[in-house]
Scaffold this motif. Structure first.
Motif, PDB file in Angstrom:
ATOM      1  N   PRO A 142      24.344  25.186  15.242  1.00  0.00           N
ATOM      2  CA  PRO A 142      24.090  26.608  14.980  1.00  0.00           C
ATOM      3  C   PRO A 142      24.493  27.421  16.211  1.00  0.00           C
ATOM      4  N   ILE A 143      25.036  28.610  15.976  1.00  0.00           N
ATOM      5  CA  ILE A 143      25.474  29.477  17.076  1.00  0.00           C
ATOM      6  C   ILE A 143      24.767  30.829  16.965  1.00  0.00           C
ATOM      7  N   ILE A 144      24.184  31.252  18.078  1.00  0.00           N
ATOM      8  CA  ILE A 144      23.442  32.521  18.120  1.00  0.00           C
ATOM      9  C   ILE A 144      24.090  33.414  19.174  1.00  0.00           C
ATOM     10  N   ALA A 145      24.500  34.627  18.764  1.00  0.00           N
ATOM     11  CA  ALA A 145      25.034  35.578  19.746  1.00  0.00           C
ATOM     12  C   ALA A 145      24.142  36.808  19.702  1.00  0.00           C
ATOM     13  N   LEU A 146      23.674  37.260  20.859  1.00  0.00           N
ATOM     14  CA  LEU A 146      22.832  38.461  20.847  1.00  0.00           C
ATOM     15  C   LEU A 146      23.504  39.576  21.636  1.00  0.00           C
ATOM     16  N   LEU A 170      24.776  32.544  23.107  1.00  0.00           N
ATOM     17  CA  LEU A 170      25.758  33.204  23.979  1.00  0.00           C
ATOM     18  C   LEU A 170      25.193  34.510  24.537  1.00  0.00           C
ATOM     19  N   LEU A 171      25.295  34.674  25.854  1.00  0.00           N
ATOM     20  CA  LEU A 171      24.777  35.861  26.553  1.00  0.00           C
ATOM     21  C   LEU A 171      25.932  36.565  27.263  1.00  0.00           C
ATOM     22  N   HIS A 172      26.289  37.741  26.753  1.00  0.00           N
ATOM     23  CA  HIS A 172      27.475  38.458  27.251  1.00  0.00           C
ATOM     24  C   HIS A 172      27.191  39.194  28.556  1.00  0.00           C
ATOM     25  N   GLY A 173      28.226  39.828  29.097  1.00  0.00           N
ATOM     26  CA  GLY A 173      28.136  40.504  30.390  1.00  0.00           C
ATOM     27  C   GLY A 173      27.609  41.928  30.311  1.00  0.00           C
ATOM     28  N   GLY A 174      27.480  42.545  31.470  1.00  0.00           N
ATOM     29  CA  GLY A 174      26.890  43.872  31.596  1.00  0.00           C
ATOM     30  C   GLY A 174      27.774  44.965  31.017  1.00  0.00           C
ATOM     31  N   LYS A 175      27.149  45.908  30.317  1.00  0.00           N
ATOM     32  CA  LYS A 175      27.784  47.099  29.740  1.00  0.00           C
ATOM     33  C   LYS A 175      28.794  46.775  28.642  1.00  0.00           C
ATOM     34  N   ILE A 176      28.784  45.538  28.158  1.00  0.00           N
ATOM     35  CA  ILE A 176      29.631  45.202  27.016  1.00  0.00           C
ATOM     36  C   ILE A 176      28.729  44.624  25.916  1.00  0.00           C
ATOM     37  N   SER A 177      29.283  43.881  24.980  1.00  0.00           N
ATOM     38  CA  SER A 177      28.466  43.375  23.873  1.00  0.00           C
ATOM     39  C   SER A 177      28.937  41.975  23.489  1.00  0.00           C
ATOM     40  N   SER A 178      28.270  41.401  22.492  1.00  0.00           N
ATOM     41  CA  SER A 178      28.615  40.034  22.078  1.00  0.00           C
ATOM     42  C   SER A 178      30.029  39.938  21.493  1.00  0.00           C
ATOM     43  N   ARG A 179      30.623  41.103  21.135  1.00  0.00           N
ATOM     44  CA  ARG A 179      32.022  41.071  20.671  1.00  0.00           C
ATOM     45  C   ARG A 179      32.940  40.346  21.645  1.00  0.00           C
ATOM     46  N   TRP A 180      32.617  40.465  22.960  1.00  0.00           N
ATOM     47  CA  TRP A 180      33.504  39.908  23.985  1.00  0.00           C
ATOM     48  C   TRP A 180      33.510  38.378  23.976  1.00  0.00           C
ATOM     49  N   PHE A 181      32.590  37.780  23.225  1.00  0.00           N
ATOM     50  CA  PHE A 181      32.545  36.309  23.100  1.00  0.00           C
ATOM     51  C   PHE A 181      33.182  35.822  21.789  1.00  0.00           C
ATOM     52  N   THR A 182      33.854  36.714  21.079  1.00  0.00           N
ATOM     53  CA  THR A 182      34.430  36.352  19.779  1.00  0.00           C
ATOM     54  C   THR A 182      35.293  35.085  19.832  1.00  0.00           C
ATOM     55  N   HIS A 183      36.174  34.974  20.841  1.00  0.00           N
ATOM     56  CA  HIS A 183      37.079  33.809  20.877  1.00  0.00           C
ATOM     57  C   HIS A 183      36.306  32.507  21.056  1.00  0.00           C
ATOM     58  N   GLN A 184      35.166  32.585  21.747  1.00  0.00           N
ATOM     59  CA  GLN A 184      34.351  31.379  21.953  1.00  0.00           C
ATOM     60  C   GLN A 184      33.602  31.044  20.659  1.00  0.00           C
ATOM     61  N   ILE A 185      33.082  32.064  19.980  1.00  0.00           N
ATOM     62  CA  ILE A 185      32.336  31.835  18.738  1.00  0.00           C
ATOM     63  C   ILE A 185      33.266  31.232  17.683  1.00  0.00           C
ATOM     64  N   THR A 186      34.452  31.821  17.548  1.00  0.00           N
ATOM     65  CA  THR A 186      35.420  31.313  16.570  1.00  0.00           C
ATOM     66  C   THR A 186      35.783  29.867  16.880  1.00  0.00           C
ATOM     67  N   HIS A 187      36.002  29.593  18.148  1.00  0.00           N
ATOM     68  CA  HIS A 187      36.368  28.225  18.533  1.00  0.00           C
ATOM     69  C   HIS A 187      35.225  27.243  18.260  1.00  0.00           C
ATOM     70  N   LEU A 188      34.027  27.597  18.692  1.00  0.00           N
ATOM     71  CA  LEU A 188      32.909  26.658  18.562  1.00  0.00           C
ATOM     72  C   LEU A 188      32.565  26.375  17.101  1.00  0.00           C
ATOM     73  N   THR A 189      32.732  27.374  16.221  1.00  0.00           N
ATOM     74  CA  THR A 189      32.411  27.105  14.815  1.00  0.00           C
ATOM     75  C   THR A 189      33.364  26.059  14.245  1.00  0.00           C
ATOM     76  N   SER A 190      34.586  25.959  14.801  1.00  0.00           N
ATOM     77  CA  SER A 190      35.455  24.898  14.282  1.00  0.00           C
ATOM     78  C   SER A 190      35.383  23.621  15.105  1.00  0.00           C
ATOM     79  N   SER A 191      35.192  23.731  16.448  1.00  0.00           N
ATOM     80  CA  SER A 191      35.165  22.490  17.243  1.00  0.00           C
ATOM     81  C   SER A 191      33.811  21.780  17.146  1.00  0.00           C
TER      82      SER A 191
END
Ligand SMILES: *[C@@H]1O[C@H](CO)[C@@H](O)[C@H](O)[C@H]1NC(C)=O
Ligand SMILES: *[C@@H]1O[C@H](CO)[C@@H](O)[C@H](O)[C@H]1NC(C)=O
Length: 319
Positions: free
Chosen positions: A109-113, A83-104
């Motif tokens: 393996p999931i990598i967020a940088l 997962l590659l997040h947007g400008g001036k923010i961080s991987s926190r903004w992808f939390t809902h996707q990470i949580t979802h993908l770990t269950s769906s």
């Protein structure tokens, strides 16, 4: 009663305003008008840094373990997701996707940088920021983790980095889900951006979250300047660069599956852009998510995540 048609116009103008309703009528607040709270990442399998291209790149791992480098290769390893997040923010903004993908998709393996200079990753002020450099960092991290090929989800600047990876490092890219990308620096919708009801909140969060996460919180102003310089010049792609991405028609085995995704109410990037990118990448798909703008992954994670599931399950003829 006199038919309405006979009422002269001036008498309509002269009519008294109707009395206000007893209680205020419910107002409609569309999803794109709200920026939900920035979520916090779930507990990770691992989080820390890797020395990459003269910086410390911060990343975290979720979901299934990565195949061990020295251990036996699983017969059909599950595609790691990056997962590659947007400008001036961080991987926190992808939390809902990470949580979802770990269950769906628990077997992936999931990598967020955190992109170079963003969040918990450090910067190298001697080198200008660019999507080429971000893509090179992402590829170096994949290589560091022993991942030869990944499914890449990018949002805004992260979508641009994903496209840059498809352009310059195609062997690492199994598929990309590029949400809210642009391909020229002049594709900002200034009216749309300035009209966002949560603009001040967004700017405030970028600054306060940077100061909270960064190891150089005093560097906010210079970071912002470096990012503005980059975004003022890049990306600078067109038919030539996109045309260089192998299409599924040419190579069903190795060409990436490309989904160009955006919010139907996109207000930061000009609305014609996703359709144009799609036209320049033969065999790619265009997906517009209803009711959301540039912040769709946060505004309607349910719809966004359903599309992620469909994209991940999509098989090309490689079977
Ligand atoms: C890392 O630093 C060295 C020495 O300053 C430089 O030559 C090189 O280009 C840098 N690499 C990157 C990717 O910035
Ligand atoms: C810019 O954003 C506004 C507000 O969302 C929208 O109405 C308009 O169509 C957008 N303009 C372009 C050129 O995309």
């Amino acid at each position: 009663m006199r038919p309405l048609a006979f009422l002269p116009l001036f008498s309509l103008n002269a009519m008294a305003a109707p009395p206000p309703p007893a209680s205020p009528s419910p107002t409609y607040t569309p999803l794109y008008a709200v920026l939900p709270a920035t979520p916090n990442l779930p507990p990770a399998r691992f989080s820390g840094t890797a020395p990459i291209n003269n910086i410390s790149l911060w990343y975290s791992l979720y979901g299934a373990p990565l195949p061990s480098r020295n251990g036996p290769k699983p017969p059909k390893p599950n595609l790691p997701i990056l997962l590659l997040h947007g400008g001036k923010i961080s991987s926190r903004w992808f939390t809902h996707q990470i949580t979802h993908l770990t269950s769906s998709h628990p077997s992936h393996p999931i990598i967020a940088l955190d992109t170079r200079a963003h969040g918990r990753s450090t910067d190298d002020p001697s080198t200008p920021l660019s999507y080429t450099l971000f893509a090179s960092d992402a590829v170096a991290l994949l290589s560091h983790l022993g991942v030869p090929r990944a499914a890449i989800i990018g949002w805004s600047d992260g979508a641009n980095t994903a496209l840059q990876m498809a352009i310059s490092h195609p062997s690492y890219v199994d598929r990309i889900f590029a949400f809210g990308a642009n391909y020229k620096p002049d594709q900002l919708n200034v009216t749309g951006l300035m009209g966002m009801p949560f603009l001040a909140d967004l700017a405030g969060r970028m600054e306060s979250e940077y100061k909270e996460l960064s190891s150089t919180p005093e560097g906010w102003e210079s970071f912002k300047k470096r990012m503005d310089e980059m975004q003022g010049k890049l990306p600078d792609w067109g038919a030539k660069e996109f045309g260089g991405i192998k299409t599924l028609f040419e190579d069903a085995e190795k060409a990436p599956i490309v989904w160009v995704v955006d919010g139907a109410e996109e207000e930061v990037v000009m609305r014609r852009v996703p359709g144009e990118i799609r036209e320049m990448i033969a065999g790619s798909n265009l997906v517009l998510l209803p009711d959301v703008g540039h912040f769709g992954p946060l505004q309607d994670p349910g719809t966004f995540n359903v599309m992620l599931d469909r994209w991940l399950e999509r098989r090309s003829r490689r079977g």
